[in-house]
Design a protein around this motif. Structure first.
Motif, PDB file in Angstrom:
ATOM      1  N   HIS A 192      14.910  10.634   2.234  1.00  0.00           N
ATOM      2  CA  HIS A 192      13.594  10.786   1.600  1.00  0.00           C
ATOM      3  C   HIS A 192      12.551   9.939   2.333  1.00  0.00           C
ATOM      4  O   HIS A 192      12.459   8.731   2.119  1.00  0.00           O
ATOM      5  CB  HIS A 192      13.683  10.366   0.136  1.00  0.00           C
ATOM      6  N   PHE A 193      11.768  10.604   3.174  1.00  0.00           N
ATOM      7  CA  PHE A 193      10.841   9.861   4.026  1.00  0.00           C
ATOM      8  C   PHE A 193       9.583   9.414   3.304  1.00  0.00           C
ATOM      9  O   PHE A 193       8.793   8.666   3.867  1.00  0.00           O
ATOM     10  CB  PHE A 193      10.489  10.684   5.264  1.00  0.00           C
ATOM     11  N   ALA A 194       9.358   9.899   2.093  1.00  0.00           N
ATOM     12  CA  ALA A 194       8.157   9.453   1.373  1.00  0.00           C
ATOM     13  C   ALA A 194       8.447   8.184   0.570  1.00  0.00           C
ATOM     14  O   ALA A 194       7.584   7.714  -0.162  1.00  0.00           O
ATOM     15  CB  ALA A 194       7.643  10.558   0.457  1.00  0.00           C
ATOM     16  N   HIS A 195       9.658   7.629   0.714  1.00  0.00           N
ATOM     17  CA  HIS A 195      10.007   6.502  -0.158  1.00  0.00           C
ATOM     18  C   HIS A 195       9.119   5.284   0.086  1.00  0.00           C
ATOM     19  O   HIS A 195       8.758   4.580  -0.851  1.00  0.00           O
ATOM     20  CB  HIS A 195      11.479   6.132   0.012  1.00  0.00           C
ATOM     21  N   GLY A 196       8.784   5.034   1.338  1.00  0.00           N
ATOM     22  CA  GLY A 196       7.891   3.914   1.636  1.00  0.00           C
ATOM     23  C   GLY A 196       6.549   4.086   0.952  1.00  0.00           C
ATOM     24  O   GLY A 196       5.984   3.133   0.407  1.00  0.00           O
ATOM     25  N   ASP A 197       6.056   5.311   0.956  1.00  0.00           N
ATOM     26  CA  ASP A 197       4.750   5.541   0.338  1.00  0.00           C
ATOM     27  C   ASP A 197       4.847   5.616  -1.182  1.00  0.00           C
ATOM     28  O   ASP A 197       3.860   5.393  -1.870  1.00  0.00           O
ATOM     29  CB  ASP A 197       4.124   6.786   0.956  1.00  0.00           C
ATOM     30  N   PHE A 198       6.046   5.891  -1.726  1.00  0.00           N
ATOM     31  CA  PHE A 198       6.284   5.686  -3.162  1.00  0.00           C
ATOM     32  C   PHE A 198       6.041   4.214  -3.496  1.00  0.00           C
ATOM     33  O   PHE A 198       5.432   3.876  -4.513  1.00  0.00           O
ATOM     34  CB  PHE A 198       7.729   6.038  -3.523  1.00  0.00           C
ATOM     35  N   MET A 199       6.551   3.326  -2.625  1.00  0.00           N
ATOM     36  CA  MET A 199       6.372   1.892  -2.846  1.00  0.00           C
ATOM     37  C   MET A 199       4.886   1.547  -2.870  1.00  0.00           C
ATOM     38  O   MET A 199       4.402   0.839  -3.762  1.00  0.00           O
ATOM     39  CB  MET A 199       7.076   1.096  -1.735  1.00  0.00           C
ATOM     40  N   THR A 200       4.150   2.066  -1.866  1.00  0.00           N
ATOM     41  CA  THR A 200       2.720   1.786  -1.785  1.00  0.00           C
ATOM     42  C   THR A 200       2.006   2.271  -3.040  1.00  0.00           C
ATOM     43  O   THR A 200       1.258   1.511  -3.671  1.00  0.00           O
ATOM     44  CB  THR A 200       2.111   2.509  -0.572  1.00  0.00           C
ATOM     45  N   LEU A 201       2.231   3.543  -3.390  1.00  0.00           N
ATOM     46  CA  LEU A 201       1.524   4.105  -4.533  1.00  0.00           C
ATOM     47  C   LEU A 201       1.865   3.336  -5.804  1.00  0.00           C
ATOM     48  O   LEU A 201       0.978   3.026  -6.613  1.00  0.00           O
ATOM     49  CB  LEU A 201       1.890   5.592  -4.689  1.00  0.00           C
ATOM     50  N   GLY A 202       3.146   2.973  -5.967  1.00  0.00           N
ATOM     51  CA  GLY A 202       3.551   2.197  -7.132  1.00  0.00           C
ATOM     52  C   GLY A 202       2.780   0.890  -7.220  1.00  0.00           C
ATOM     53  O   GLY A 202       2.254   0.523  -8.276  1.00  0.00           O
ATOM     54  N   ALA A 203       2.689   0.189  -6.081  1.00  0.00           N
ATOM     55  CA  ALA A 203       1.986  -1.090  -6.070  1.00  0.00           C
ATOM     56  C   ALA A 203       0.528  -0.911  -6.494  1.00  0.00           C
ATOM     57  O   ALA A 203      -0.008  -1.693  -7.278  1.00  0.00           O
ATOM     58  CB  ALA A 203       2.069  -1.705  -4.678  1.00  0.00           C
ATOM     59  N   TYR A 204      -0.115   0.147  -6.000  1.00  0.00           N
ATOM     60  CA  TYR A 204      -1.525   0.359  -6.333  1.00  0.00           C
ATOM     61  C   TYR A 204      -1.704   0.800  -7.782  1.00  0.00           C
ATOM     62  O   TYR A 204      -2.692   0.448  -8.424  1.00  0.00           O
ATOM     63  CB  TYR A 204      -2.145   1.391  -5.380  1.00  0.00           C
TER      64      TYR A 204
END
Lengths: 289, 314
Positions: free
Chosen positions: A36-48
């Motif tokens: 799942h390559f969007a996992h890093g951006d899941f982290m970003t979106l979660g933080a925001y």
């Protein structure tokens, strides 16, 4: 000696962040068979999401954690229902492309909504405790909380996987998909719970990163490679392996700054991963190759 | 815009599309033919571009250089460097599932970018390499149009070669691996061997694309090799055009580069204080475009057409 202990603490903090990400990557790979390559951006979106929540209600930084986890779990299920579910029937590798595109969509959304500048949960510097009985080791309260909370989250995932019906179903699907399906396991529900857990843990990783340093639209993408390295090291598809993998990668990355420039920290994670792929691609704990 | 302005815009547009077409053809050999998932295109692209730039520029105190080689030697160097990189990545991953290749390739692209950014002695770091000449510099023939012709010749040459490869028995084995790996192995073909060959050839083509880009743009910096420009656009081009179809790869490069440039014209209408948001909006649109294609028409504009079966001799 104190330097090494200090780096060990930083390494364990980073390892906690990576573990949170790697458990999700590993579970998604186990159930849905794609990286799942969007996992890093899941982290970003979660933080925001957490940032918006605390600034809307004027709360202190740790309130970002529960808000981000709930919000991101919902977003993850939503993305699965709207996009991934439609292409799940084709080859898993198509899901891989879709998730790569989703990574860019989420990142540009974050840039559109919150802007590209660095942001922080709380302004000001937190004063570390000085532990004289450990040679003057300095420990920030936030670092201690990050480690304790991730320990708690790992324990809850463990209890869920071993003690509940749905958790057992999830492990069964991960071990042997066909056998699990013919024995009547509700696949769609298991997949949904996988996204809930994966999304919530990714958000936790993002909030930890945000509390430890700062928030930035690229924060998750730059953490994705070490997260994958941790998942592969632990044996992809094995949530427990992800913990060991996360800690090894985190500590190695921080320790490496003794020897090489700090800019090359991600290269250390990458080198460990490549070594692992050559010597033992199934990971420390035999995963799905 | 005046007529000459439009003409020069068109020339620059087509040259960019040509460079991307070379990258898309390289990716088509890896993904379209063989089903290998490389999302480190930016890495091979960067290695090609920097190799050619270092080989051809005059000496400078800021970075390694001063070889002053001709254009074609620079391109050859670009191809060789990316071949070597492809060989290393391929050897590690040829025996593993394609997900591992995906992860390893994104790692290699990040490593290349980190290296280019931090090793000032070699690449001048973030300040980049400037003053890379076009091949005909100094001759009366030199113009951006002449360079477009050169790029077009290279696209045609690469197209001819990959098209031959596609129709050959070798290409048939690659498609067989993509469609059914165990059956191909059972037919006695070395899966890892064929995969490695396709991957290395595709990487070499991407390196060529990097070299062509360096001499067109004249300036290189690590920013140009972010995963977005180097990797993501190429993927959208191939998927949109039709993976497996070489003509589709070229068409996809032109169409998607058109869409991408078009969104630039659109967001250019926004006031300048929204510049960063505008950039994000463009990425968002391209990302959504990819998802729409994947859901509605995964085979692309020009679906793959396998070559006709050779009639049996009586």
């Amino acid at each position: 000696m104190t330097d090494i202990l200090q780096l060990l603490v930083y390494g364990l903090v980073l390892g906690s962040v990576l573990t949170m990400g790697a458990i999700g990557v590993s579970m998604i790979f186990g159930i849905l068979r794609f990286a799942h390559f969007a996992h890093g951006d899941f982290m970003t979106l979660g933080a925001y999401l957490g940032l918006s929540f605390i600034s809307a209600f004027g709360l202190s930084s740790w309130w970002a954690l529960p808000a981000a986890m709930v919000g991101m779990a919902a977003v993850a299920v939503f993305i699965d229902q709207v996009l991934y579910r439609r292409i799940r029937r084709t080859q898993p590798v198509i899901l891989l492309i879709a998730s790569f595109g989703m990574a860019l969509i989420l990142r540009s959304l974050v840039q559109l909504i919150w802007g590209s500048d660095n942001q922080t949960y709380a302004s000001g510097i937190q004063f570390p405790w000085r532990l004289d009985w450990l040679g003057g080791l300095r420990l920030k309260p936030d670092h201690l909380w990050i480690m304790l909370i991730s320990l708690g989250l790992v324990a809850s995932v463990h209890l869920f996987l071993t003690r509940t019906r749905l958790g057992k179903a999830m492990r069964a699907m991960s071990d042997n998909m066909d056998l699990a399906l013919v024995s009547g396991i509700p696949a769609e529900r298991v997949i949904m719970v996988t996204w809930v857990i994966g999304g919530a843990l990714a958000a936790a990783a993002g909030v930890f990163l945000g509390i430890d340093t700062r928030l930035h639209p690229m924060m998750g993408w730059t953490t994705l490679l070490p997260v994958f390295a941790a998942a592969i090291l632990g044996g992809i598809g094995r949530p427990y392996g992800a913990i060991a993998g996360g800690m090894i990668i985190g500590v190695s990355m921080e320790m490496s700054t003794l020897l090489i420039p700090a800019a090359y920290k991600p290269a250390v994670a990458f080198a460990i991963m490549v070594g692992m792929l050559i010597l033992r691609p199934q990971g420390i704990f035999k995963g799905t190759v | 815009m005046e007529l000459t302005g439009i003409a020069s815009y068109l020339v620059s547009f087509l040259t960019f599309a040509g460079v991307y077409a070379v990258l898309a053809l390289g990716l088509n050999m890896q993904w379209g033919f063989t089903g290998q998932f490389n999302i480190g295109i930016a890495g091979f692209f960067a290695v090609g571009a920097y190799t050619s730039a270092i080989l051809t520029t005059p000496s400078s105190p800021a970075y390694l250089g001063g070889f002053g080689m001709p254009f074609l030697i620079g391109l050859l160097g670009a191809v060789i460097a990316s071949t070597v990189l492809g060989l290393v990545v391929g050897l590690i991953t040829a025996r593993l599932r394609t997900d591992y290749l995906a992860i390893a390739s994104i790692g290699i692209a990040e490593m290349v970018r980190l290296f280019v950014k931090n090793e000032d002695w070699l690449t001048n770091g973030v300040r980049g390499i400037a003053g890379i000449d076009r091949p005909l510099a100094g001759i009366a023939l030199d113009s951006s149009f002449a360079y477009l012709v050169i790029v077009a010749l290279f696209v045609a040459g690469v197209y001819f070669l990959v098209e031959r490869a596609y129709a050959s028995p070798w290409g048939r084995v690659l498609r067989a691996i993509r469609e059914n790996e165990p059956a191909t192995a059972a037919a006695g073909k070395s899966i890892a061997g064929f995969r490695l060959q396709a991957f290395v050839l595709g990487s070499a083509i991407m390196g060529l694309g990097g070299g062509l880009y360096a001499h067109f743009f004249g300036f290189l910096s690590p920013e140009a090799f972010m995963p977005l420009y180097g990797t993501f656009l190429v993927w959208v081009m191939l998927i949109a055009g039709g993976s497996g179809n070489n003509r589709g790869a070229i068409l996809g490069a032109i169409v998607v580069w058109g869409v991408w440039s078009g969104t630039d014209l659109l967001t250019g209408l926004l006031p300048s204080e929204h510049a960063t948001q505008a950039a994000a909006l463009r990425v968002l649109l391209i990302g959504v475009l990819l998802q729409v294609i994947l859901v509605l028409r995964p085979e692309g504009i020009l679906p793959e057409k396998p070559p006709k079966l050779i009639a049996k001799k009586r």
